[in-house]
Design a protein around this motif. Sequence first.
Motif, PDB file in Angstrom:
ATOM      1  N   LEU A 121     -52.169 -30.326   8.931  1.00 20.91           N
ATOM      2  CA  LEU A 121     -52.816 -29.097   8.453  1.00 20.91           C
ATOM      3  C   LEU A 121     -51.976 -27.873   8.810  1.00 20.91           C
ATOM      4  CD1 LEU A 121     -56.652 -29.356   9.187  1.00 20.91           C
ATOM      5  CD2 LEU A 121     -55.558 -29.169   6.963  1.00 20.91           C
ATOM      6  N   ILE A 122     -51.469 -27.848  10.030  1.00 23.85           N
ATOM      7  CA  ILE A 122     -50.652 -26.717  10.477  1.00 23.85           C
ATOM      8  C   ILE A 122     -49.403 -26.598   9.617  1.00 23.85           C
ATOM      9  CG2 ILE A 122     -49.280 -25.817  12.393  1.00 23.85           C
ATOM     10  CD1 ILE A 122     -51.278 -27.195  14.291  1.00 23.85           C
ATOM     11  N   VAL A 123     -48.725 -27.726   9.399  1.00 25.60           N
ATOM     12  CA  VAL A 123     -47.497 -27.718   8.595  1.00 25.60           C
ATOM     13  C   VAL A 123     -47.795 -27.240   7.178  1.00 25.60           C
ATOM     14  CG1 VAL A 123     -45.697 -29.177   7.593  1.00 25.60           C
ATOM     15  CG2 VAL A 123     -46.387 -29.508   9.972  1.00 25.60           C
ATOM     16  N   ASN A 124     -48.861 -27.762   6.599  1.00 28.44           N
ATOM     17  CA  ASN A 124     -49.215 -27.398   5.224  1.00 28.44           C
ATOM     18  C   ASN A 124     -49.539 -25.915   5.105  1.00 28.44           C
ATOM     19  OD1 ASN A 124     -51.784 -27.211   3.114  1.00 28.44           O
ATOM     20  ND2 ASN A 124     -50.099 -28.499   2.385  1.00 28.44           N
ATOM     21  N   ASN A 128     -47.422 -23.040   3.003  1.00 28.07           N
ATOM     22  CA  ASN A 128     -48.054 -22.193   1.987  1.00 28.07           C
ATOM     23  C   ASN A 128     -47.774 -20.713   2.218  1.00 28.07           C
ATOM     24  OD1 ASN A 128     -49.118 -24.461   0.784  1.00 28.07           O
ATOM     25  ND2 ASN A 128     -51.156 -24.231   1.696  1.00 28.07           N
ATOM     26  N   LYS A 129     -47.415 -20.360   3.462  1.00 30.04           N
ATOM     27  CA  LYS A 129     -47.068 -18.987   3.795  1.00 30.04           C
ATOM     28  C   LYS A 129     -45.567 -18.717   3.662  1.00 30.04           C
ATOM     29  CE  LYS A 129     -51.117 -17.408   5.363  1.00 30.04           C
ATOM     30  NZ  LYS A 129     -51.784 -16.188   4.890  1.00 30.04           N
ATOM     31  N   GLY A 130     -44.812 -19.716   3.221  1.00 29.08           N
ATOM     32  CA  GLY A 130     -43.384 -19.503   3.007  1.00 29.08           C
ATOM     33  C   GLY A 130     -42.481 -20.018   4.108  1.00 29.08           C
ATOM     34  N   THR A 148     -57.119 -31.502  26.489  1.00 27.24           N
ATOM     35  CA  THR A 148     -56.700 -30.534  25.479  1.00 27.24           C
ATOM     36  C   THR A 148     -55.706 -31.231  24.562  1.00 27.24           C
ATOM     37  OG1 THR A 148     -54.861 -29.745  26.830  1.00 27.24           O
ATOM     38  CG2 THR A 148     -56.973 -28.593  27.073  1.00 27.24           C
ATOM     39  N   VAL A 149     -55.446 -30.617  23.416  1.00 27.08           N
ATOM     40  CA  VAL A 149     -54.362 -31.075  22.543  1.00 27.08           C
ATOM     41  C   VAL A 149     -53.349 -29.941  22.473  1.00 27.08           C
ATOM     42  CG1 VAL A 149     -53.698 -31.842  20.252  1.00 27.08           C
ATOM     43  CG2 VAL A 149     -55.886 -32.573  21.221  1.00 27.08           C
ATOM     44  N   ASP A 150     -52.128 -30.214  22.897  1.00 24.27           N
ATOM     45  CA  ASP A 150     -51.070 -29.207  22.934  1.00 24.27           C
ATOM     46  C   ASP A 150     -50.236 -29.302  21.662  1.00 24.27           C
ATOM     47  OD1 ASP A 150     -52.076 -28.757  25.422  1.00 24.27           O
ATOM     48  OD2 ASP A 150     -50.479 -29.806  26.490  1.00 24.27           O
ATOM     49  N   TYR A 151     -50.129 -28.183  20.960  1.00 21.53           N
ATOM     50  CA  TYR A 151     -49.342 -28.118  19.721  1.00 21.53           C
ATOM     51  C   TYR A 151     -48.134 -27.215  19.948  1.00 21.53           C
ATOM     52  CZ  TYR A 151     -53.620 -29.928  17.544  1.00 21.53           C
ATOM     53  OH  TYR A 151     -54.723 -30.688  17.212  1.00 21.53           O
ATOM     54  N   GLU A 152     -46.959 -27.721  19.623  1.00 14.52           N
ATOM     55  CA  GLU A 152     -45.735 -26.918  19.630  1.00 14.52           C
ATOM     56  C   GLU A 152     -45.303 -26.726  18.181  1.00 14.52           C
ATOM     57  OE1 GLU A 152     -42.628 -28.456  22.049  1.00 14.52           O
ATOM     58  OE2 GLU A 152     -43.645 -27.998  23.937  1.00 14.52           O
ATOM     59  N   VAL A 153     -45.283 -25.474  17.740  1.00 13.88           N
ATOM     60  CA  VAL A 153     -45.017 -25.160  16.337  1.00 13.88           C
ATOM     61  C   VAL A 153     -43.753 -24.313  16.250  1.00 13.88           C
ATOM     62  CG1 VAL A 153     -45.951 -24.143  14.229  1.00 13.88           C
ATOM     63  CG2 VAL A 153     -47.503 -25.177  15.909  1.00 13.88           C
ATOM     64  N   THR A 154     -42.826 -24.754  15.397  1.00 17.47           N
ATOM     65  CA  THR A 154     -41.588 -24.003  15.144  1.00 17.47           C
ATOM     66  C   THR A 154     -41.564 -23.616  13.670  1.00 17.47           C
ATOM     67  OG1 THR A 154     -40.499 -25.377  16.811  1.00 17.47           O
ATOM     68  CG2 THR A 154     -39.083 -24.009  15.409  1.00 17.47           C
ATOM     69  N   PRO A 155     -42.020 -22.402  13.317  1.00 15.62           N
ATOM     70  CA  PRO A 155     -42.092 -22.025  11.904  1.00 15.62           C
ATOM     71  C   PRO A 155     -40.725 -21.821  11.245  1.00 15.62           C
ATOM     72  CG  PRO A 155     -43.567 -20.696  13.254  1.00 15.62           C
ATOM     73  CD  PRO A 155     -42.646 -21.414  14.184  1.00 15.62           C
ATOM     74  N   ASN A 156     -39.721 -21.348  12.012  1.00 13.39           N
ATOM     75  CA  ASN A 156     -38.420 -20.961  11.453  1.00 13.39           C
ATOM     76  C   ASN A 156     -38.589 -19.780  10.499  1.00 13.39           C
ATOM     77  OD1 ASN A 156     -36.762 -22.871  12.862  1.00 13.39           O
ATOM     78  ND2 ASN A 156     -37.665 -24.465  11.544  1.00 13.39           N
ATOM     79  N   ALA A 157     -37.577 -19.480   9.709  1.00 12.88           N
ATOM     80  CA  ALA A 157     -37.571 -18.255   8.890  1.00 12.88           C
ATOM     81  C   ALA A 157     -38.523 -18.383   7.699  1.00 12.88           C
ATOM     82  CB  ALA A 157     -36.165 -17.950   8.402  1.00 12.88           C
ATOM     83  N   GLN A 158     -39.155 -17.258   7.346  1.00 10.76           N
ATOM     84  CA  GLN A 158     -40.056 -17.205   6.196  1.00 10.76           C
ATOM     85  C   GLN A 158     -39.261 -16.864   4.935  1.00 10.76           C
ATOM     86  OE1 GLN A 158     -43.094 -14.158   6.356  1.00 10.76           O
ATOM     87  NE2 GLN A 158     -44.563 -15.436   5.254  1.00 10.76           N
ATOM     88  N   PHE A 159     -39.515 -17.578   3.839  1.00  9.32           N
ATOM     89  CA  PHE A 159     -38.818 -17.342   2.577  1.00  9.32           C
ATOM     90  C   PHE A 159     -39.407 -16.120   1.871  1.00  9.32           C
ATOM     91  CE2 PHE A 159     -37.040 -21.278   3.532  1.00  9.32           C
ATOM     92  CZ  PHE A 159     -36.097 -21.663   2.583  1.00  9.32           C
ATOM     93  N   PRO A 191     -42.928 -11.744   1.085  1.00 11.27           N
ATOM     94  CA  PRO A 191     -42.971 -13.147   1.527  1.00 11.27           C
ATOM     95  C   PRO A 191     -43.633 -14.049   0.483  1.00 11.27           C
ATOM     96  CG  PRO A 191     -43.723 -11.684   3.272  1.00 11.27           C
ATOM     97  CD  PRO A 191     -43.626 -10.849   2.047  1.00 11.27           C
ATOM     98  N   TYR A 192     -43.122 -15.241   0.371  1.00  8.26           N
ATOM     99  CA  TYR A 192     -43.770 -16.256  -0.467  1.00  8.26           C
ATOM    100  C   TYR A 192     -45.115 -16.583   0.163  1.00  8.26           C
ATOM    101  CZ  TYR A 192     -44.835 -20.810  -2.528  1.00  8.26           C
ATOM    102  OH  TYR A 192     -45.445 -21.863  -3.169  1.00  8.26           O
ATOM    103  N   ASN A 193     -46.175 -16.607  -0.669  1.00  6.57           N
ATOM    104  CA  ASN A 193     -47.511 -16.870  -0.164  1.00  6.57           C
ATOM    105  C   ASN A 193     -48.321 -17.545  -1.260  1.00  6.57           C
ATOM    106  OD1 ASN A 193     -50.278 -16.658   0.672  1.00  6.57           O
ATOM    107  ND2 ASN A 193     -49.680 -15.045   2.107  1.00  6.57           N
ATOM    108  N   LEU A 194     -48.726 -18.790  -1.004  1.00  8.33           N
ATOM    109  CA  LEU A 194     -49.465 -19.539  -2.017  1.00  8.33           C
ATOM    110  C   LEU A 194     -50.789 -18.869  -2.359  1.00  8.33           C
ATOM    111  CD1 LEU A 194     -49.520 -22.071  -3.785  1.00  8.33           C
ATOM    112  CD2 LEU A 194     -50.648 -23.280  -1.891  1.00  8.33           C
ATOM    113  N   ASP A 195     -51.434 -18.244  -1.385  1.00 12.76           N
ATOM    114  CA  ASP A 195     -52.704 -17.560  -1.661  1.00 12.76           C
ATOM    115  C   ASP A 195     -52.497 -16.415  -2.648  1.00 12.76           C
ATOM    116  OD1 ASP A 195     -54.099 -19.221   0.046  1.00 12.76           O
ATOM    117  OD2 ASP A 195     -53.868 -17.896   1.772  1.00 12.76           O
TER     118      ASP A 195
END
Length: 763
Positions: A121-124, A128-130, A148-159, A191-195
């Motif tokens: 879900l996080i990746v998707n 969708n936000k680019g 707990t559930v630990d999430y490490e998220v690396t978004p990198n650059a936004q298109f 920014p690219y944004n599916l919404d």
Amino acid sequence: MKSTVFSIKYFLLLVLIAIYTTSCSGIKAVPEGEYLYVGPKIAVLPDSIYSKSERKAFDAEINALLFPKPNKSFWGMRPGLFFHNLKNPEKKSGLGHWLSKKFGEEPILLSNVDVNYNRDLIVNRLENKGYFNVRAEAEANTKVKTATVDYEVTPNAQFLIRDVSYASDSSRIWQDILKTEKHSLLKPNQPYNLDVIKQERVRIDTYLRNHGYFYFIDDYLLIQADSSVGKHQVDLRLVLKPTTPKIAKYPYSINDIFVYVGNNDANYFLNYKKDTVPNYKNIVITDLDSLFKPKIFDNTIHFKTGGLYNRRDQSISLNRLVNLGIFKFVKNQFVIADSLNHKLNVMYMLSPSEMKSLRFETTGKTNSASYTGFEVSTNWQHKNLFKGGERFKFSVFGGMDFQLGGNNQGYDIYRLGSELSINWPRLIAPFGINYTGDYVPRTQATIGYEFQKRMQLYALNTFKTSFGYNWKYRTFSEHNLDVIEIFYVSPTSVTELFQNQAQTNSYDARILNKQLTFGPTYSYTFTNTMLNKKNTWYYKGSADLSANIVGLLTGANVKKGKEKEILGVPFSQYAKVENDIRFYHKVSPRATLATRFLAGVAYPYGNSKEVPYLKQFFIGGSNSIRAFRPRSIGPGSYDPKTAPSSFLMDQSGDIKLEANIEYRPKLFSVFEGAIFVDAGNVWLINKNEARPGGEFTKDFYKDIAIGAGVGLRVDIELLIFRLDLAFPVRYPYGEDRWAKIDLLNSRWRKDNLLLNFAIGYPF
């Protein structure tokens, strides 16, 4: 006293420790080998390329996605689990079972969490936000009984969007689409944004549906994205899907309009006669029982024969038909009348409701002025008096208020009256008005009379009549204009007791004067509080003018001895303006911060030295400053308790300022809490010897009364029952105006705590 305070503090501390211990003990009920899920921990990497606000935004958005939500906690306590564990599995009844069912929560376990699904879900969402190269890792982290559930998220650059193009041709539909290009939501360097892409499709669809394309839907639009252009950029191209049906590519016009009124023919839409001749302004009307004049449909149906189909016209027509309030059901259908020339027939099937009703109502009430009472009323209504949707209403009412305690004991109030009103679903005016709003405009007229008897004091005869208009262009705003509103108040049966009071108090003597006001009134209301938004507003502004033209024409000037009369009664001349602004902020899904600011001024001039009593401002009570009784504050720094033999606590003014702030948390089940502060006062424009300190000056802020308190509300869907316990913080009069608060003193509580019971929120 110190030992008492110490004992109370010690007791409260023990209670808090006990609650904390028992609330946390809910963890013990977690099954062997399971862990109580207490929530996610999110880390956005790398820290160096994202600001604190960006990481906070990422965290909030990701948190909103993850499912399930952990059990609610409060300062580390989990009361839902505590109540859940009161249930005895071997019993299906009893107090513990009821408390568990009513307030308990099933424990959310780590095994209930689909970690891989949440990670996807996080990746998707970020894609969708680019953030096309996003990476996410998830891992459960367990302790003794919690996890707990630990999430490490690396978004990198936004298109970002580099270019937007259209796969257009010479067809009619593409020419219409290109007309909207300048209003596109897709802009280069954004920014690219599916919404936003989805919103762009809806925007184009709305335009096409409002220009004849009845069979078009936004799903026929496809926006292709090419992210291979490099430098974290993307090109967008708008195309029509190859599967778009031919029928959706042409605009349609209106052929004939059919209206069927009745409850018996459910198959009318299938059996209507296509060659029927229109019988009123190009509308084919079938009214089986001749219930309505044909004109009512011309006023409500916005389509015109030969015009292009327009979804807004469809919405306006349905809104107006429903808004008439005379139909149980309103059904609408379109069928192709001429496929070659792209024409539609429009059909409405209307089921009439009951037109006449008789209602008897009785109401019991109490207020913070120690008045208890009741009111009964009988209302007869006809929704279609002259077969044009005219609402006629006649009501007769009566009631009484009596005091069980307080300063006015024995001065009970009795009321008896009636009112007649008629409401037309159109604007009746000597000049034509082309009204294009979503709702049916209305012309309204009322006439009424009320007799009020205040035992041992006086009686009042009040006559009122008005004529004006009410209209709404959109859902959120409403206008009300009374071209003329007349009030005539005549006192009678004045007792010697009240006459003696009036001789010593000229302010109360005003009630003995006949009052005549007439003129236009206007109000504008805006509200979007029905929307599920974080911030919503309510605003109402009103203006009331009395005898401004008549006073000018007659040269009325009471200050120069030129007081004018109509039928032997001096008329009141004034201008009154009032504003009510409210702001609601959702602090969290379970708490709201509500604020209100009121400001009003009524200025007497010409034929009047002061504004008539019935048009002045009042303050205090369960919907105002709750720490003070109704009408017991002001004007200004005047202290009503200093008035000689004063048995009336009705204080009023020409200027009003009030501000309120209230924090409304949801507690549990149907219960809500409140913490509030109210402040304000009323003042006089002109100095009055009977009310020393009552006039408005540059030091007006020193006269502000302040109250505070707590409340409990019970929300049972249709009604909200409210209890507010308030106390004064600052008095508007006296030398030492700040109150000395001593909640532990029984005498102070008796003299200062005021309990307000009411229905609905105060604002």
